[in-house]
Design an enzyme around this catalytic site. Structure first.
Site, mmCIF file in Angstrom:
data_model
loop_
_atom_site.group_PDB
_atom_site.id
_atom_site.type_symbol
_atom_site.label_atom_id
_atom_site.label_comp_id
_atom_site.label_asym_id
_atom_site.label_seq_id
_atom_site.Cartn_x
_atom_site.Cartn_y
_atom_site.Cartn_z
ATOM 1 N N LYS A 175 0.880 -1.172 0.000
ATOM 2 C CA LYS A 175 0.000 0.000 0.000
ATOM 3 C C LYS A 175 0.916 1.219 0.000
ATOM 4 O O LYS A 175 1.378 1.672 1.049
ATOM 5 C CB LYS A 175 -0.879 -0.022 1.248
ATOM 6 C CG LYS A 175 -2.229 0.654 1.107
ATOM 7 C CD LYS A 175 -2.177 2.107 0.703
ATOM 8 C CE LYS A 175 -1.931 3.038 1.859
ATOM 9 N NZ LYS A 175 -1.668 4.429 1.420
ATOM 10 N N GLU A 250 8.998 1.885 11.170
ATOM 11 C CA GLU A 250 10.110 2.838 11.046
ATOM 12 C C GLU A 250 9.474 4.205 10.890
ATOM 13 O O GLU A 250 8.675 4.417 9.972
ATOM 14 C CB GLU A 250 11.003 2.510 9.852
ATOM 15 C CG GLU A 250 11.898 1.304 10.082
ATOM 16 C CD GLU A 250 12.783 1.405 11.308
ATOM 17 O OE1 GLU A 250 13.177 2.526 11.690
ATOM 18 O OE2 GLU A 250 13.076 0.356 11.912
ATOM 19 N N CYS A 284 13.861 10.803 6.189
ATOM 20 C CA CYS A 284 13.697 10.517 7.622
ATOM 21 C C CYS A 284 15.030 10.703 8.338
ATOM 22 O O CYS A 284 15.067 11.004 9.522
ATOM 23 C CB CYS A 284 13.173 9.108 7.821
ATOM 24 S SG CYS A 284 14.126 7.898 6.910
ATOM 25 N N GLU A 385 9.586 16.819 14.648
ATOM 26 C CA GLU A 385 10.016 16.610 13.255
ATOM 27 C C GLU A 385 9.280 17.603 12.350
ATOM 28 O O GLU A 385 8.050 17.609 12.293
ATOM 29 C CB GLU A 385 9.691 15.174 12.828
ATOM 30 C CG GLU A 385 10.261 14.841 11.457
ATOM 31 C CD GLU A 385 9.872 13.448 10.966
ATOM 32 O OE1 GLU A 385 8.685 13.087 11.062
ATOM 33 O OE2 GLU A 385 10.760 12.737 10.460
HETATM 34 P P1 NAD Z 1 2.128 8.807 6.951
HETATM 35 O O1 NAD Z 1 2.162 8.148 8.280
HETATM 36 O O2 NAD Z 1 1.171 9.911 6.751
HETATM 37 O O3 NAD Z 1 1.795 7.729 5.802
HETATM 38 C C1 NAD Z 1 2.569 6.564 5.627
HETATM 39 C C2 NAD Z 1 1.702 5.493 4.993
HETATM 40 O O4 NAD Z 1 0.690 5.107 5.930
HETATM 41 C C3 NAD Z 1 0.959 5.975 3.740
HETATM 42 O O5 NAD Z 1 0.922 4.940 2.793
HETATM 43 C C4 NAD Z 1 -0.438 6.253 4.275
HETATM 44 O O6 NAD Z 1 -1.450 6.186 3.306
HETATM 45 C C5 NAD Z 1 -0.573 5.132 5.283
HETATM 46 N N1 NAD Z 1 -1.606 5.331 6.292
HETATM 47 C C6 NAD Z 1 -2.095 6.500 6.787
HETATM 48 N N2 NAD Z 1 -3.048 6.238 7.715
HETATM 49 C C7 NAD Z 1 -3.153 4.886 7.814
HETATM 50 C C8 NAD Z 1 -3.944 4.012 8.598
HETATM 51 N N3 NAD Z 1 -4.817 4.464 9.483
HETATM 52 N N4 NAD Z 1 -3.779 2.675 8.440
HETATM 53 C C9 NAD Z 1 -2.885 2.193 7.557
HETATM 54 N N5 NAD Z 1 -2.110 2.975 6.776
HETATM 55 C C10 NAD Z 1 -2.240 4.311 6.905
HETATM 56 O O7 NAD Z 1 3.614 9.254 6.639
HETATM 57 P P2 NAD Z 1 4.153 10.058 5.352
HETATM 58 O O8 NAD Z 1 3.737 11.484 5.464
HETATM 59 O O9 NAD Z 1 3.813 9.316 4.123
HETATM 60 O O10 NAD Z 1 5.737 9.951 5.537
HETATM 61 C C11 NAD Z 1 6.514 10.853 6.261
HETATM 62 C C12 NAD Z 1 6.970 10.242 7.567
HETATM 63 O O11 NAD Z 1 7.638 9.012 7.303
HETATM 64 C C13 NAD Z 1 7.969 11.092 8.314
HETATM 65 O O12 NAD Z 1 7.637 11.103 9.673
HETATM 66 C C14 NAD Z 1 9.299 10.376 8.087
HETATM 67 O O13 NAD Z 1 10.266 10.580 9.090
HETATM 68 C C15 NAD Z 1 8.846 8.957 8.056
HETATM 69 N N6 NAD Z 1 9.825 8.113 7.376
HETATM 70 C C16 NAD Z 1 10.560 7.257 8.136
HETATM 71 C C17 NAD Z 1 11.517 6.446 7.534
HETATM 72 C C18 NAD Z 1 12.311 5.474 8.344
HETATM 73 O O14 NAD Z 1 12.817 4.508 7.786
HETATM 74 N N7 NAD Z 1 12.446 5.678 9.649
HETATM 75 C C19 NAD Z 1 11.723 6.519 6.154
HETATM 76 C C20 NAD Z 1 10.953 7.416 5.413
HETATM 77 C C21 NAD Z 1 10.000 8.199 6.037
#
Ligand code: NAD
Length: 485
Positions: A175, A250, A284, A385
């Site tokens: 997803k 993560e 990230c 963040e």
């Molecule tokens: P997000 O949490 O908004 O979304 C991530 C994913 O989760 C998307 O596919 C989204 O559609 C899905 N999602 C949202 N609500 C959900 C739910 N209720 N159930 C299941 N899935 C759901 O994050 P984002 O804005 O896409 O990404 C940015 C964040 O990701 C930042 O905080 C960044 O630090 C983090 N990040 C971490 C790493 C790592 O490896 N630590 C790597 C990249 C990004």
């Protein structure tokens, strides 16, 4: 009329059952729609999960070498289209073309790495207390894995989850983020051409709200690998625990760099800038705090600001631009709210702080590279963040003081130290509370064969990539065989 894309379920391109689609915008030009992608619902998710469940026993029954061959084919197809994929990645995510190409090729490397991994031992022989007992372990797949991924590394992250999951005999439902579906579409297309059996690899587009519950609670799903924000990660963990799933998270970071007086100043400044502003600070592992020893604070800040002012903001199409747009209007507005907050908390704006005035950039979601001086740990800008091109400079009296400041956050993803002292490097490597620690390097970046993940609030204490992925995507069976009689 924008092109319409479909979900990839059970080896076929399938329209969402309720027929709802979301436009995918180019963040460098909000008027350009890159395609319409399904906004899937629970029914679509159920069909993807069922397809994965049906396909899993036969996939697991193949020899691991055969599964590796599928990964190799997918790698070759992606490599042959790397330029086109990178271009679309740049258009939907906003990073520069070289960064997009680098990420695409990293996807290729990851697939090849895990293809090779299928030829490595999948268990251990253990000396038994019984003289004639053959005691050993073997690793088995978990079953169906839901892979939920963010937009900022739209090819690397889906592949660093899918490649090991598939190599070890699991089937998956990916997803991807609703903000980066086009790159995920390319992955699906390449996997489809690689000929994976129907249902082994499924891609479900749409918002998390519509499909999240099925992906995290369905009786057919055994594991969830999530990368994204802390807020979503916590929700997923709650669901996973309640429904007995294996999970890994993560999440965010507030990554810091420490600069000591004996550092190579120029290199420390350049690598801090690279960590903070490449990909518009949307990694990230991006640098969001730099903690500078008081003896070199002024010299460091002067160079840092001078060089930051010279960075060009522009779309990925502009080869001379250092950083592109941020992902969305909401994201830009959130970053600018943090800038206002930092000023109201007493941080000193040293450069940037707004959207660029350039007339050619007004259709995109741009933010100037921004530096704040005089930041202290109590400020929210030092703790939360921001996920954009905003860097906080803090002052420290010693390595111990700098380490205390570095560690005084809820996150623990990556950290760097600039020094020529072996002693300082060793102390830092020991005391920095981060899953990825570097000396004389930027905070961002990791090699695919090495474990990746954060400490404290950045992760669920699990790791991805390298051999760590095997720990997550397999379960161990302990087997004991005795002679009959
Ligand atoms: P997000 O949490 O908004 O979304 C991530 C994913 O989760 C998307 O596919 C989204 O559609 C899905 N999602 C949202 N609500 C959900 C739910 N209720 N159930 C299941 N899935 C759901 O994050 P984002 O804005 O896409 O990404 C940015 C964040 O990701 C930042 O905080 C960044 O630090 C983090 N990040 C971490 C790493 C790592 O490896 N630590 C790597 C990249 C990004």
């Amino acid at each position: 009329m924008s092109e319409r894309y479909e979900n990839f379920i059970n080896g076929a391109w399938v329209s969402p059952i309720q027929g709802d689609y979301i436009p995918n915008l180019n963040p460098a030009n909000r008027e350009e729609i890159l395609g319409l992608f399904p906004n899937s619902t629970a029914e679509d998710a159920e069909s993807a999960v069922q397809a994965a469940a049906n396909a899993q026993p036969a996939w697991a029954a193949l020899s691991s070498h055969t599964r590796g061959e599928y990964l190799r084919k997918a790698a070759d197809i992606i490599a042959s289209r790397a330029d086109a994929i990178a271009r679309d990645l740049m258009r939907e995510e906003g990073k520069s073309l070289p960064e997009a190409k680098g990420e695409t090729l990293r996807g290729v490397t990851l697939l090849r790495y895990y293809a090779q991994e299928t030829m490595h031992p999948d268990g251990d022989v253990i000396p038994s207390a019984g003289a004639t007992t053959f005691l050993y372990t073997r690793r088995f797949p978990l079953g169906v894995c839901s892979l939920i991924t963010p937009w900022n590394f739209p090819i690397a992250i889906p592949i660093w989850k899918a490649a090991p999951a598939l190599a070890f005999g699991n089937t998956v439902v990916l997803k991807p983020s609703e903000l980066s579906p086009l790159t995920a579409y390319h992955i699906a297309e390449c996997f489809a051409e690689a000929g994976f059996p129907a249902g082994v690899f499924n891609v479900l587009f749409g918002e998390g709200a519509g499909v999240g519950e099925v992906l995290t609670t369905s009786a057919e799903v055994n594991a969830i690998s999530f990368t994204g924000s802390v807020r979503t990660g916590k929700q997923i963990a709650t669901q996973a625990v309640a429904h007995g799933k294996k999970y890994q998270l993560e999440m965010g970071g507030k990554n810091g760099v420490i600069v000591l007086p004996d550092a190579n100043l120029e290199s420390a400044v350049n690598l801090t800038i690279q960590g903070a502003f490449k990909s518009a600070g949307e990694k990230c592992t991006a640098t969001s705090r730099v903690i500078v020893h008081t003896e070199i604070y002024d010299a460091f800040v002067t160079q840092l600001v001078q060089k930051t002012l010279a960075l060009k903001v522009g779309s990925g199409e502009d080869a001379t631009a250092y950083l592109g747009p941020v992902i969305s209007e909401q994201s830009r507005d959130k970053i600018l709210r943090y800038v206002g907050l930092a000023e109201s908390e007493g941080a000193m704006l040293l450069c940037g702080g707004g959207a660029p005035d350039d007339a050619t950039l007004q259709t995109g979601f741009y933010v100037q590279p921004t530096v704040f001086g005089g930041v202290t740990s109590e400020m929210r800008i030092a703790q939360e963040e921001v996920f954009g091109p905003v860097l906080c400079v803090m002052r420290a009296e010693s390595l111990e003081d700098a380490l205390a400041k570095l560690n005084d956050v809820e996150f623990g993803l990556s950290a760097s130290l600039f020094t020529k002292s072996l002693d300082s490097a060793l102390v830092f490597a020991e005391k920095a509370q981060a899953g990825l620690v570097r000396v004389n390097g930027e905070t961002a970046g990791v090699e695919p064969q090495a474990p990746f993940g954060g400490m404290k609030g950045s992760s669920s204490f699990s790791r991805e990539q390298g051999l760590a992925a095997r720990e997550f995507f397999t379960q161990i069976k302990t087997i004991s065989i005795d002679r009959a009689g």
